[in-house]
Motif scaffolding. Structure first.
Motif, PDB file in Angstrom:
ATOM      1  N   ARG A   1      15.765  40.479 108.291  1.00 20.35           N
ATOM      2  CA  ARG A   1      16.263  39.843 107.066  1.00 20.35           C
ATOM      3  C   ARG A   1      15.787  40.584 105.815  1.00 20.35           C
ATOM      4  O   ARG A   1      16.543  40.705 104.846  1.00 20.35           O
ATOM      5  N   LYS A   2      14.570  41.070 105.843  1.00 24.32           N
ATOM      6  CA  LYS A   2      14.004  41.700 104.649  1.00 24.32           C
ATOM      7  C   LYS A   2      14.652  43.053 104.371  1.00 24.32           C
ATOM      8  O   LYS A   2      14.919  43.404 103.218  1.00 24.32           O
TER       9      LYS A   2
ATOM     10  N   HIS B   1      17.634  44.193 105.623  1.00 32.60           N
ATOM     11  CA  HIS B   1      19.090  44.180 105.788  1.00 32.60           C
ATOM     12  C   HIS B   1      19.531  44.778 107.122  1.00 32.60           C
ATOM     13  O   HIS B   1      20.439  45.607 107.194  1.00 32.60           O
ATOM     14  N   HIS B   2      18.869  44.364 108.205  1.00 32.45           N
ATOM     15  CA  HIS B   2      19.265  44.678 109.577  1.00 32.45           C
ATOM     16  C   HIS B   2      19.462  46.179 109.815  1.00 32.45           C
ATOM     17  O   HIS B   2      20.563  46.630 110.129  1.00 32.45           O
TER      18      HIS B   2
ATOM     19  N   GLN C   1      24.266  39.686 115.739  1.00 32.36           N
ATOM     20  CA  GLN C   1      23.889  40.048 114.373  1.00 32.36           C
ATOM     21  C   GLN C   1      24.129  41.537 114.109  1.00 32.36           C
ATOM     22  O   GLN C   1      24.600  41.917 113.036  1.00 32.36           O
TER      23      GLN C   1
ATOM     24  N   ARG D   1      26.714  43.330 111.282  1.00 33.27           N
ATOM     25  CA  ARG D   1      26.195  44.197 110.219  1.00 33.27           C
ATOM     26  C   ARG D   1      26.625  45.649 110.391  1.00 33.27           C
ATOM     27  O   ARG D   1      26.758  46.377 109.409  1.00 33.27           O
TER      28      ARG D   1
END
Length: 285
Positions: free
Chosen positions: A49-50, A52-53, A80, A84
């Motif tokens: 999450r921090k 951006h994958h 996920q 992304r």
């Protein structure tokens, strides 16, 4: 007395596993181990999450989930990652491979006398889900040769799986080859079980038309599976039809003929990699 008391403590330290071997307390998984795994999963999720994958962290997280048999979380990681990074062909291949090959689940049953009996079975294997993933990946990455090739190999894997089931049910090896002969269609004589792979190949050369090495990779894929001579002939016919007058086309046809002659003279058998258990992708990287 103190020494004898110490020896008794050493004998009681640990339990016996299913093979009768003593297993120390620090080797037994418990609540603390599950808490550590949950904390590592939490750290991976916070990192994704921090930042951006990022694709490298996603792949590391997927491998960690495989190693620790966190298969539910592994499916979420792939979902996920594909949202992304839809242009990452390798991610589509890994997700489809996981859906098709499934995972080995172990059912532990204790009888109280001789330890535990472990029954292993493959869970979550779905050709339908694997096909859906490969088709979605090809809609986004139509020019990806790796996706086309792996989708082609996926169908060959499924044909081998059906043949294995048929041999077990009919209790005969010769029945599969006779069935292939009886399934021949009129005209080109392609076996009905190989038609999906043939259709995939035709769509692949429409998407990537002017590439002879790309077509020869399909020939190499066919050689990893038995009873695919008809597909090889279909692929080489397309090379002759589309590149018959070019130098590269002549070189490809001569090389293929030479390899066929060497294989026939040596009497080598095909299908050494037909199982594909535990592979990432469908051709084994």
């Amino acid at each position: 007395k103190k020494r004898g008391h110490k020896d008794n403590d050493d004998d009681d330290d640990g339990v016996l596993d299913g093979n009768g071997n003593r297993k120390h307390a620090y080797q037994i998984s418990g609540m603390g181990d599950s808490h550590i795994l949950s904390h590592i999963h939490f750290l991976y999720q916070r990192t994704l999450r921090k930042f951006h994958h990022p694709i490298d962290v996603l792949l590391n997280y997927a491998q960690f989930s495989k190693d620790n048999k966190s298969f539910t979380q592994l499916g979420r990681v792939y979902a996920q990652g594909l949202q992304r990074h839809p242009r990452a062909a390798g991610l589509w291949i890994e997700a489809a491979s996981f859906e098709y090959f499934g995972y080995v689940a172990q059912d532990h049953r204790g009888d109280g006398t001789k330890g535990n009996d472990v029954n292993s079975k493959v869970v979550g294997s779905s050709i339908r889900n694997a096909r859906v993933l490969m088709q979605r990946g090809l809609r986004v990455n139509r020019k990806s040769g790796d996706l086309w090739l792996q989708y082609f190999a996926l169908e060959l894997h499924y044909v081998q799986k059906l043949r294995g089931r048929r041999e077990i049910l009919e209790d005969g090896v010769a029945s599969s080859s006779s069935e292939d002969d009886s399934d021949d269609e009129g005209g080109k004589g392609m076996s009905s079980s190989l038609l999906p792979s043939q259709i995939i190949f035709k769509n692949a050369i429409r998407a990537i038309p002017e590439d002879i090495p790309f077509r020869l990779r399909f020939v190499e894929a066919c050689r990893s599976f038995p009873l695919t001579e008809q597909l090889e002939e279909c692929i080489m016919d397309s090379v002759t039809r589309d590149f018959g007058k070019s130098v590269e086309g002549w070189v490809a046809r001569i090389s293929h003929a030479e390899e066929e002659w060497q294989r026939n003279s040596e009497g080598s058998s095909k299908g050494s990699g037909e199982d594909g258990n535990g592979a990432v992708g469908f051709l084994g990287k």
